[in-house]
Design a protein around this motif. Sequence first.
Motif, PDB file in Angstrom:
ATOM      1  N   HIS A  20       0.840  -1.193   0.000  1.00 45.63           N
ATOM      2  CA  HIS A  20       0.000   0.000   0.000  1.00 45.63           C
ATOM      3  C   HIS A  20       0.875   1.242   0.000  1.00 45.63           C
ATOM      4  O   HIS A  20       2.065   1.186   0.341  1.00 45.63           O
ATOM      5  CB  HIS A  20      -0.949   0.010   1.210  1.00 45.63           C
ATOM      6  N   TYR A  21       0.276   2.331  -0.416  1.00 45.97           N
ATOM      7  CA  TYR A  21       0.900   3.647  -0.359  1.00 45.97           C
ATOM      8  C   TYR A  21       0.178   4.471   0.691  1.00 45.97           C
ATOM      9  O   TYR A  21      -1.041   4.630   0.647  1.00 45.97           O
ATOM     10  CB  TYR A  21       0.782   4.376  -1.706  1.00 45.97           C
ATOM     11  N   TYR A  22       0.932   4.977   1.636  1.00 43.36           N
ATOM     12  CA  TYR A  22       0.409   5.966   2.583  1.00 43.36           C
ATOM     13  C   TYR A  22       0.984   7.296   2.107  1.00 43.36           C
ATOM     14  O   TYR A  22       2.162   7.572   2.314  1.00 43.36           O
ATOM     15  CB  TYR A  22       0.856   5.638   3.998  1.00 43.36           C
ATOM     16  N   ASP A  23       0.140   8.098   1.492  1.00 43.15           N
ATOM     17  CA  ASP A  23       0.612   9.275   0.746  1.00 43.15           C
ATOM     18  C   ASP A  23       1.633   8.787  -0.290  1.00 43.15           C
ATOM     19  O   ASP A  23       1.315   7.948  -1.113  1.00 43.15           O
ATOM     20  CB  ASP A  23       1.182  10.323   1.684  1.00 43.15           C
ATOM     21  N   LYS A  24       2.865   9.287  -0.217  1.00 39.08           N
ATOM     22  CA  LYS A  24       3.865   8.844  -1.198  1.00 39.08           C
ATOM     23  C   LYS A  24       4.738   7.707  -0.683  1.00 39.08           C
ATOM     24  O   LYS A  24       5.629   7.222  -1.396  1.00 39.08           O
ATOM     25  CB  LYS A  24       4.757  10.031  -1.575  1.00 39.08           C
ATOM     26  N   ASP A  25       4.504   7.298   0.535  1.00 41.41           N
ATOM     27  CA  ASP A  25       5.347   6.264   1.146  1.00 41.41           C
ATOM     28  C   ASP A  25       4.851   4.879   0.758  1.00 41.41           C
ATOM     29  O   ASP A  25       3.714   4.518   1.047  1.00 41.41           O
ATOM     30  CB  ASP A  25       5.343   6.404   2.664  1.00 41.41           C
TER      31      ASP A  25
ATOM     32  N   THR B 197       5.302 -10.418  -0.161  1.00 42.18           N
ATOM     33  CA  THR B 197       4.959 -10.070  -1.544  1.00 42.18           C
ATOM     34  C   THR B 197       6.166 -10.339  -2.433  1.00 42.18           C
ATOM     35  O   THR B 197       7.265  -9.837  -2.171  1.00 42.18           O
ATOM     36  CB  THR B 197       4.563  -8.589  -1.654  1.00 42.18           C
ATOM     37  N   PRO B 198       5.977 -11.132  -3.496  1.00 34.20           N
ATOM     38  CA  PRO B 198       7.127 -11.458  -4.361  1.00 34.20           C
ATOM     39  C   PRO B 198       7.700 -10.209  -5.026  1.00 34.20           C
ATOM     40  O   PRO B 198       6.985  -9.254  -5.317  1.00 34.20           O
ATOM     41  CB  PRO B 198       6.514 -12.402  -5.402  1.00 34.20           C
ATOM     42  N   ASP B 199       9.005 -10.267  -5.335  1.00 34.02           N
ATOM     43  CA  ASP B 199       9.692  -9.145  -5.988  1.00 34.02           C
ATOM     44  C   ASP B 199       9.145  -8.868  -7.380  1.00 34.02           C
ATOM     45  O   ASP B 199       9.343  -7.783  -7.930  1.00 34.02           O
ATOM     46  CB  ASP B 199      11.195  -9.452  -6.105  1.00 34.02           C
ATOM     47  N   ASN B 200       8.484  -9.841  -7.940  1.00 36.09           N
ATOM     48  CA  ASN B 200       7.866  -9.749  -9.255  1.00 36.09           C
ATOM     49  C   ASN B 200       6.794  -8.656  -9.305  1.00 36.09           C
ATOM     50  O   ASN B 200       6.413  -8.185 -10.364  1.00 36.09           O
ATOM     51  CB  ASN B 200       7.223 -11.122  -9.539  1.00 36.09           C
ATOM     52  N   PHE B 201       6.291  -8.274  -8.144  1.00 31.42           N
ATOM     53  CA  PHE B 201       5.214  -7.297  -8.052  1.00 31.42           C
ATOM     54  C   PHE B 201       5.790  -5.955  -7.614  1.00 31.42           C
ATOM     55  O   PHE B 201       6.500  -5.865  -6.611  1.00 31.42           O
ATOM     56  CB  PHE B 201       4.151  -7.738  -7.037  1.00 31.42           C
ATOM     57  N   GLN B 202       5.459  -4.920  -8.396  1.00 32.79           N
ATOM     58  CA  GLN B 202       5.899  -3.583  -8.079  1.00 32.79           C
ATOM     59  C   GLN B 202       4.690  -2.650  -8.151  1.00 32.79           C
ATOM     60  O   GLN B 202       3.657  -3.009  -8.712  1.00 32.79           O
ATOM     61  CB  GLN B 202       6.963  -3.120  -9.093  1.00 32.79           C
ATOM     62  N   SER B 203       4.873  -1.445  -7.609  1.00 28.67           N
ATOM     63  CA  SER B 203       3.769  -0.493  -7.668  1.00 28.67           C
ATOM     64  C   SER B 203       4.315   0.914  -7.840  1.00 28.67           C
ATOM     65  O   SER B 203       5.455   1.200  -7.471  1.00 28.67           O
ATOM     66  CB  SER B 203       2.932  -0.587  -6.390  1.00 28.67           C
ATOM     67  N   ARG B 204       3.493   1.752  -8.425  1.00 26.27           N
ATOM     68  CA  ARG B 204       3.815   3.167  -8.605  1.00 26.27           C
ATOM     69  C   ARG B 204       2.598   3.995  -8.258  1.00 26.27           C
ATOM     70  O   ARG B 204       1.476   3.612  -8.560  1.00 26.27           O
ATOM     71  CB  ARG B 204       4.180   3.441 -10.086  1.00 26.27           C
ATOM     72  N   ARG B 205       2.862   5.153  -7.633  1.00 29.80           N
ATOM     73  CA  ARG B 205       1.770   6.077  -7.359  1.00 29.80           C
ATOM     74  C   ARG B 205       2.250   7.470  -7.779  1.00 29.80           C
ATOM     75  O   ARG B 205       2.828   8.205  -6.984  1.00 29.80           O
ATOM     76  CB  ARG B 205       1.377   6.061  -5.871  1.00 29.80           C
ATOM     77  N   PRO B 206       1.999   7.841  -9.016  1.00 31.44           N
ATOM     78  CA  PRO B 206       2.512   9.119  -9.522  1.00 31.44           C
ATOM     79  C   PRO B 206       1.830  10.343  -8.914  1.00 31.44           C
ATOM     80  O   PRO B 206       2.423  11.424  -8.881  1.00 31.44           O
ATOM     81  CB  PRO B 206       2.237   9.046 -11.030  1.00 31.44           C
ATOM     82  N   ASN B 207       0.603  10.181  -8.451  1.00 30.49           N
ATOM     83  CA  ASN B 207      -0.108  11.284  -7.797  1.00 30.49           C
ATOM     84  C   ASN B 207      -1.171  10.696  -6.876  1.00 30.49           C
ATOM     85  O   ASN B 207      -1.324   9.469  -6.800  1.00 30.49           O
ATOM     86  CB  ASN B 207      -0.717  12.238  -8.836  1.00 30.49           C
ATOM     87  N   THR B 208      -1.919  11.546  -6.199  1.00 29.02           N
ATOM     88  CA  THR B 208      -2.909  11.082  -5.230  1.00 29.02           C
ATOM     89  C   THR B 208      -3.950  10.175  -5.861  1.00 29.02           C
ATOM     90  O   THR B 208      -4.427   9.220  -5.250  1.00 29.02           O
ATOM     91  CB  THR B 208      -3.602  12.278  -4.567  1.00 29.02           C
ATOM     92  N   SER B 209      -4.314  10.470  -7.097  1.00 28.41           N
ATOM     93  CA  SER B 209      -5.457   9.806  -7.714  1.00 28.41           C
ATOM     94  C   SER B 209      -5.146   8.452  -8.335  1.00 28.41           C
ATOM     95  O   SER B 209      -6.042   7.631  -8.493  1.00 28.41           O
ATOM     96  CB  SER B 209      -6.062  10.708  -8.799  1.00 28.41           C
TER      97      SER B 209
END
Lengths: 115, 113
Positions: A48-53, A60-72
Motif C-alpha cells: 500500500h501507499y500511505y501518501d507517497k510512502d 509479496t514477491p519481488d515480481n510485483f511492483q507499484s507506482r503512485r505518480p499522484n494522489t489519484s
Amino acid sequence: DAMVIQNPRYQVTQFGKPVTLSCSQTLNHNVMYWYQQKSSQAPKLLFHYYDKDFNNEADTPDNFQSRRPNTSFCFLDIRSPGLGDAAMYLCATSRIDRGEYNEQFFGPGTRLTVL
Amino acid sequence: DQQVKQNSPSLSVQEGRISILNCDYTNSMFDYFLWYKKYPAEGPTFLISISSIKDKNEDGRFTVFLNKSAKHLSLHIVPSQPGDSAVYSCAAVRRGSQGNLIFGKGTKLSVKP
C-alpha cells in the motif's frame, strides 16, 4: 458515480510478459492498497501507499511492483507473470487521519489471466 | 495460517428471518473489525464496523457483535431480504498497521423468498 476505478476489468497476458494494472480514485484518499485474491481464497494485501510512502508486505514477491505518480492514480506492475499470478486484483482506498481507521473503498477488480 | 476464519462457506435463510454470519480471529492485536458485502462482478462494499472497545454496533437491519474473550464476531441481519444475497466477508485491522485488512474467506448468503 464510480469512486474507485480499475482498468481494465479483464486482462489476459502471456507467461513472462510484463503487465500493468491501473487504479484511480475520486475520493482524494491518502492511502491506496493493492490486494490479490485467488479463487476460493481471501483477499491478500500485496502493498500500500500511505501518501507517497510505499509499504510492501513481507511476503509479496519481488515480481510485483507499484507506482503512485499522484494522489489519484496507483499502478500494479507484474514484471514477469507466472501461471500462479492469475487472480483477481483489487484496489482499495482509505483516509487515515491521526491513526484513525476508516473503511476501505474497493474498486471492482481486474481479473488477470496468464496463458 | 488464517488469522481470520469464517467456517461456514454458505448460509441459506428464508426471507424475513434472521441471518447470522460468524467470524473467528486468532490475533489479539486486532482492534478494529469490519464486514464487507460482495455481489458478483463487483468489489467488496463496506457494510458495518466495530471497534474492539465496543461489543455491539447497530446500523438499521445490520448489527455486529464482538466477543473479545472468545475472539468471535457475528453479523446479524434482521429481517433478511432477497437483496441481501451476496458474499459476506469479515476483516480485521492490526493495531499499529495502516489500516491493512486481514480478510476471512467469506460466507455466501442466500435469502430465499
